[in-house]
Write a protein that holds these residues in place. Structure first.
Motif, PDB file in Angstrom:
ATOM      1  N   LEU A   1       0.815  -1.216   0.000  1.00 42.09           N
ATOM      2  CA  LEU A   1       0.000   0.000   0.000  1.00 42.09           C
ATOM      3  C   LEU A   1       0.840   1.255   0.000  1.00 42.09           C
ATOM      4  CD1 LEU A   1      -0.099   1.257   3.195  1.00 42.09           C
ATOM      5  CD2 LEU A   1      -1.289  -0.893   3.507  1.00 42.09           C
ATOM      6  N   PHE A   2       2.147   1.189   0.354  1.00 43.13           N
ATOM      7  CA  PHE A   2       2.973   2.385   0.372  1.00 43.13           C
ATOM      8  C   PHE A   2       3.523   2.702  -1.010  1.00 43.13           C
ATOM      9  CE2 PHE A   2       3.232   0.715   4.696  1.00 43.13           C
ATOM     10  CZ  PHE A   2       2.779   1.818   5.398  1.00 43.13           C
TER      11      PHE A   2
ATOM     12  N   VAL B   1       2.895   6.076   9.401  1.00 40.92           N
ATOM     13  CA  VAL B   1       3.545   5.175  10.353  1.00 40.92           C
ATOM     14  C   VAL B   1       2.470   4.331  11.011  1.00 40.92           C
ATOM     15  CG1 VAL B   1       4.971   5.015  12.416  1.00 40.92           C
ATOM     16  CG2 VAL B   1       5.404   6.819  10.741  1.00 40.92           C
ATOM     17  N   LEU B   2       2.658   3.013  11.012  1.00 44.38           N
ATOM     18  CA  LEU B   2       1.704   2.094  11.616  1.00 44.38           C
ATOM     19  C   LEU B   2       2.265   1.537  12.915  1.00 44.38           C
ATOM     20  CD1 LEU B   2       0.445   0.082   8.488  1.00 44.38           C
ATOM     21  CD2 LEU B   2      -0.552   2.123   9.536  1.00 44.38           C
ATOM     22  N   PHE B   3       1.407   1.511  13.940  1.00 42.17           N
ATOM     23  CA  PHE B   3       1.761   0.938  15.227  1.00 42.17           C
ATOM     24  C   PHE B   3       1.129  -0.448  15.345  1.00 42.17           C
ATOM     25  CE2 PHE B   3       1.620   5.531  15.690  1.00 42.17           C
ATOM     26  CZ  PHE B   3       2.799   5.819  16.355  1.00 42.17           C
ATOM     27  N   PRO B   4       1.831  -1.420  15.922  1.00 43.09           N
ATOM     28  CA  PRO B   4       1.196  -2.728  16.127  1.00 43.09           C
ATOM     29  C   PRO B   4       0.050  -2.607  17.134  1.00 43.09           C
ATOM     30  CG  PRO B   4       3.315  -2.635  17.243  1.00 43.09           C
ATOM     31  CD  PRO B   4       3.223  -1.389  16.405  1.00 43.09           C
ATOM     32  N   PRO B   5      -1.112  -3.196  16.817  1.00 42.35           N
ATOM     33  CA  PRO B   5      -2.251  -3.080  17.744  1.00 42.35           C
ATOM     34  C   PRO B   5      -2.007  -3.797  19.063  1.00 42.35           C
ATOM     35  CG  PRO B   5      -2.745  -4.606  15.965  1.00 42.35           C
ATOM     36  CD  PRO B   5      -1.442  -3.967  15.614  1.00 42.35           C
ATOM     37  N   VAL B   6      -1.357  -4.959  19.013  1.00 35.50           N
ATOM     38  CA  VAL B   6      -0.954  -5.694  20.218  1.00 35.50           C
ATOM     39  C   VAL B   6       0.350  -6.412  19.911  1.00 35.50           C
ATOM     40  CG1 VAL B   6      -3.305  -6.058  21.105  1.00 35.50           C
ATOM     41  CG2 VAL B   6      -2.306  -7.723  19.530  1.00 35.50           C
ATOM     42  N   THR B   7       1.015  -6.866  20.942  1.00 36.06           N
ATOM     43  CA  THR B   7       2.198  -7.710  20.776  1.00 36.06           C
ATOM     44  C   THR B   7       1.873  -9.097  21.304  1.00 36.06           C
ATOM     45  OG1 THR B   7       3.055  -6.960  22.916  1.00 36.06           O
ATOM     46  CG2 THR B   7       3.802  -5.783  20.950  1.00 36.06           C
ATOM     47  N   GLY B   8       2.301 -10.101  20.562  1.00 36.33           N
ATOM     48  CA  GLY B   8       2.015 -11.475  20.948  1.00 36.33           C
ATOM     49  C   GLY B   8       2.465 -12.433  19.873  1.00 36.33           C
ATOM     50  N   THR B   9       1.970 -13.644  19.949  1.00 32.20           N
ATOM     51  CA  THR B   9       2.337 -14.685  19.006  1.00 32.20           C
ATOM     52  C   THR B   9       1.304 -14.771  17.892  1.00 32.20           C
ATOM     53  OG1 THR B   9       3.377 -15.948  20.786  1.00 32.20           O
ATOM     54  CG2 THR B   9       2.869 -17.132  18.742  1.00 32.20           C
ATOM     55  N   VAL B  10       1.772 -14.801  16.650  1.00 31.40           N
ATOM     56  CA  VAL B  10       0.867 -14.933  15.508  1.00 31.40           C
ATOM     57  C   VAL B  10       0.509 -16.409  15.354  1.00 31.40           C
ATOM     58  CG1 VAL B  10       0.607 -14.642  13.032  1.00 31.40           C
ATOM     59  CG2 VAL B  10       1.853 -12.923  14.354  1.00 31.40           C
ATOM     60  N   SER B  11      -0.749 -16.730  15.635  1.00 30.32           N
ATOM     61  CA  SER B  11      -1.198 -18.117  15.553  1.00 30.32           C
ATOM     62  C   SER B  11      -1.640 -18.511  14.148  1.00 30.32           C
ATOM     63  CB  SER B  11      -2.350 -18.357  16.538  1.00 30.32           C
ATOM     64  OG  SER B  11      -3.457 -17.509  16.215  1.00 30.32           O
ATOM     65  N   MET B  12      -2.066 -17.554  13.370  1.00 27.94           N
ATOM     66  CA  MET B  12      -2.488 -17.828  11.996  1.00 27.94           C
ATOM     67  C   MET B  12      -2.223 -16.589  11.162  1.00 27.94           C
ATOM     68  SD  MET B  12      -6.139 -19.276  10.597  1.00 27.94           S
ATOM     69  CE  MET B  12      -6.353 -19.747   8.887  1.00 27.94           C
ATOM     70  N   GLY B  13      -1.546 -16.775  10.046  1.00 24.68           N
ATOM     71  CA  GLY B  13      -1.174 -15.647   9.217  1.00 24.68           C
ATOM     72  C   GLY B  13      -2.166 -15.366   8.108  1.00 24.68           C
ATOM     73  N   TYR B  14      -1.786 -14.432   7.277  1.00 25.93           N
ATOM     74  CA  TYR B  14      -2.593 -13.997   6.137  1.00 25.93           C
ATOM     75  C   TYR B  14      -2.540 -15.070   5.050  1.00 25.93           C
ATOM     76  CZ  TYR B  14      -3.945 -10.944   2.205  1.00 25.93           C
ATOM     77  OH  TYR B  14      -4.545 -10.379   1.116  1.00 25.93           O
ATOM     78  N   ASP B  15      -3.721 -15.501   4.563  1.00 21.07           N
ATOM     79  CA  ASP B  15      -3.770 -16.562   3.560  1.00 21.07           C
ATOM     80  C   ASP B  15      -4.911 -16.286   2.595  1.00 21.07           C
ATOM     81  OD1 ASP B  15      -3.557 -18.802   2.065  1.00 21.07           O
ATOM     82  OD2 ASP B  15      -4.023 -20.225   3.675  1.00 21.07           O
ATOM     83  N   LEU B  16      -4.574 -15.956   1.346  1.00 23.65           N
ATOM     84  CA  LEU B  16      -5.596 -15.653   0.355  1.00 23.65           C
ATOM     85  C   LEU B  16      -6.391 -16.885  -0.043  1.00 23.65           C
ATOM     86  CD1 LEU B  16      -3.810 -13.162  -2.077  1.00 23.65           C
ATOM     87  CD2 LEU B  16      -5.737 -12.671  -0.587  1.00 23.65           C
TER      88      LEU B  16
ATOM     89  N   VAL C   1      -4.699  -6.546   2.456  1.00 22.08           N
ATOM     90  CA  VAL C   1      -3.237  -6.610   2.384  1.00 22.08           C
ATOM     91  C   VAL C   1      -2.734  -7.372   3.598  1.00 22.08           C
ATOM     92  CG1 VAL C   1      -3.003  -4.491   1.046  1.00 22.08           C
ATOM     93  CG2 VAL C   1      -3.031  -4.369   3.530  1.00 22.08           C
ATOM     94  N   ASP C   2      -1.539  -7.919   3.479  1.00 14.52           N
ATOM     95  CA  ASP C   2      -0.957  -8.709   4.566  1.00 14.52           C
ATOM     96  C   ASP C   2      -0.381  -7.777   5.633  1.00 14.52           C
ATOM     97  OD1 ASP C   2       0.244 -10.484   6.224  1.00 14.52           O
ATOM     98  OD2 ASP C   2       1.464 -11.472   4.687  1.00 14.52           O
ATOM     99  N   PRO C   3      -0.939  -7.742   6.834  1.00 16.04           N
ATOM    100  CA  PRO C   3      -0.426  -6.844   7.870  1.00 16.04           C
ATOM    101  C   PRO C   3       1.022  -7.125   8.254  1.00 16.04           C
ATOM    102  CG  PRO C   3      -2.617  -7.639   8.447  1.00 16.04           C
ATOM    103  CD  PRO C   3      -2.163  -8.462   7.278  1.00 16.04           C
ATOM    104  N   GLN C   4       1.494  -8.382   8.102  1.00 15.23           N
ATOM    105  CA  GLN C   4       2.853  -8.712   8.497  1.00 15.23           C
ATOM    106  C   GLN C   4       3.893  -8.104   7.573  1.00 15.23           C
ATOM    107  OE1 GLN C   4       2.129 -13.135   8.981  1.00 15.23           O
ATOM    108  NE2 GLN C   4       3.323 -12.756  10.844  1.00 15.23           N
ATOM    109  N   ASN C   5       3.471  -7.575   6.421  1.00 16.40           N
ATOM    110  CA  ASN C   5       4.399  -6.875   5.547  1.00 16.40           C
ATOM    111  C   ASN C   5       4.768  -5.504   6.093  1.00 16.40           C
ATOM    112  OD1 ASN C   5       4.407  -8.982   3.748  1.00 16.40           O
ATOM    113  ND2 ASN C   5       2.867  -8.094   2.398  1.00 16.40           N
ATOM    114  N   PHE C   6       3.991  -5.003   7.051  1.00 18.40           N
ATOM    115  CA  PHE C   6       4.194  -3.634   7.527  1.00 18.40           C
ATOM    116  C   PHE C   6       4.319  -3.536   9.036  1.00 18.40           C
ATOM    117  CE2 PHE C   6       0.994  -3.946   4.111  1.00 18.40           C
ATOM    118  CZ  PHE C   6       1.797  -3.537   3.055  1.00 18.40           C
ATOM    119  N   LEU C   7       3.985  -4.602   9.760  1.00 16.84           N
ATOM    120  CA  LEU C   7       3.988  -4.550  11.222  1.00 16.84           C
ATOM    121  C   LEU C   7       4.705  -5.765  11.793  1.00 16.84           C
ATOM    122  CD1 LEU C   7       0.262  -3.465  11.787  1.00 16.84           C
ATOM    123  CD2 LEU C   7       2.272  -2.042  12.164  1.00 16.84           C
TER     124      LEU C   7
END
Length: 289
Positions: free
Chosen positions: A158-159, A169-184, A280-286
């Motif tokens: 998107l940039f 500038v994007l801030f992470p909404p929370v910090t923790g473990t990603v249990s399931m990622g972005y999957d089209l 869009v995949d949030p892990q690309n930016f956060l």
């Protein structure tokens, strides 16, 4: 010839012959008013009266509101009002269409749907079938430069697609473990971040709350609209701290981690990013760790 002259004299005599009009008292027969008239005087007076009456009627119709009562004669004010109402109606129709499209986008975000327009390739090939020998396929300089530029762009970045977002500038909404990622392929247009229940959920950037309600499938949901059509979506919250229409700043607490909704399997945050109606995949930016 003599008869014509005689006839003219007779007509002239009748027109100029004087008559006396007398108004008497009915009881005493006393003469009150008397007039000496001729046929010519009566005709001229009646003609002048009719002309004056017609002129007065025209003035009343042209310069007074009485013309509005004449069928088929509309006033300038009514025409102006009708024109203004037409413009307002057209503006309202455009606003309604824009609102409907906006609500359709929000519905797509809530349901996680992407419009997929299937195209019959065979019918297109038949319709636009060309003889390759008749087409010059050698690339021009501008085409080569454009292809090189497009090849460097990421479809879901998107940039890169909007230079105005380079300062976003994007801030992470929370910090923790990603249990399931972005999957089209599985239509999971988000990342699930496992975090302790009641952990504060923060806004990823400055924006406006456009949705803050309970849904049966995803529990408490809050959606923020950021600059240039960017949306951030937070689902399965335990509680919501902001209402629809609230303006928030990046890093401000907007909800808390929960386990609400029928589609949840434990305390976590279901976080999505949408760019002009496309996920869009949030892990690309956060970084959520």
């Amino acid at each position: 010839m003599a008869k014509k002259v005689k006839r003219r004299k007779e007509i002239k005599r009748k027109l100029l012959h004087k008559y006396r009009l007398v108004i008497l008292n009915e009881s005493t027969f006393e003469e009150k008013i008397s007039f000496k008239l001729s046929r010519l005087n009566v005709f001229v007076t009646a003609s002048l009266f009719m002309i004056a009456l017609i002129g007065l009627t025209i003035l009343l119709i042209a310069f007074t509101p009485l013309r509005e009562y004449i069928p088929g004669y509309s006033s300038t004010a009514l025409k102006r009002q009708a024109t203004e109402l037409t413009y307002k109606t057209d503006s309202l129709v455009r606003t309604l269409n824009y609102t409907n499209r906006y609500l359709d986008n929000i519905r797509m975000v809530l349901k996680g749907d992407i419009e997929n327009n299937e195209i019959n390739r065979d019918s297109l090939f038949e319709q636009f079938k060309l003889d390759p020998a008749s087409v010059d396929l050698s690339p021009i300089k501008e085409d080569s430069l454009l292809r090189a530029e497009v090849a460097l762009e990421d479809k879901y970045n998107l940039f890169e697609r909007d230079t105005n977002r380079k300062n976003l500038v994007l801030f992470p909404p929370v910090t923790g473990t990603v249990s399931m990622g972005y999957d089209l392929e599985s239509k999971h247009y988000a990342v699930d971040i496992v975090a302790p229940i009641d952990t504060p959920v923060k806004a990823v950037a400055n924006g406006t709350v456009i949705f803050s309600e309970w849904t049966a499938d995803t529990g408490y949901v809050i959606i923020l609209e950021h600059q240039d059509g960017l949306l951030s979506v937070y689902k399965h919250n335990g509680s919501l701290a902001k209402f629809q229409g609230t303006v928030v700043r990046g890093g401000e607490v907007i909800a808390s981690v929960g386990n609400t909704g029928e589609l949840t399997t434990g305390p976590h945050l279901h976080f999505e990013l949408w760019d002009d109606g496309n996920p869009v995949d949030p892990q690309n930016f956060l970084d959520f760790n």
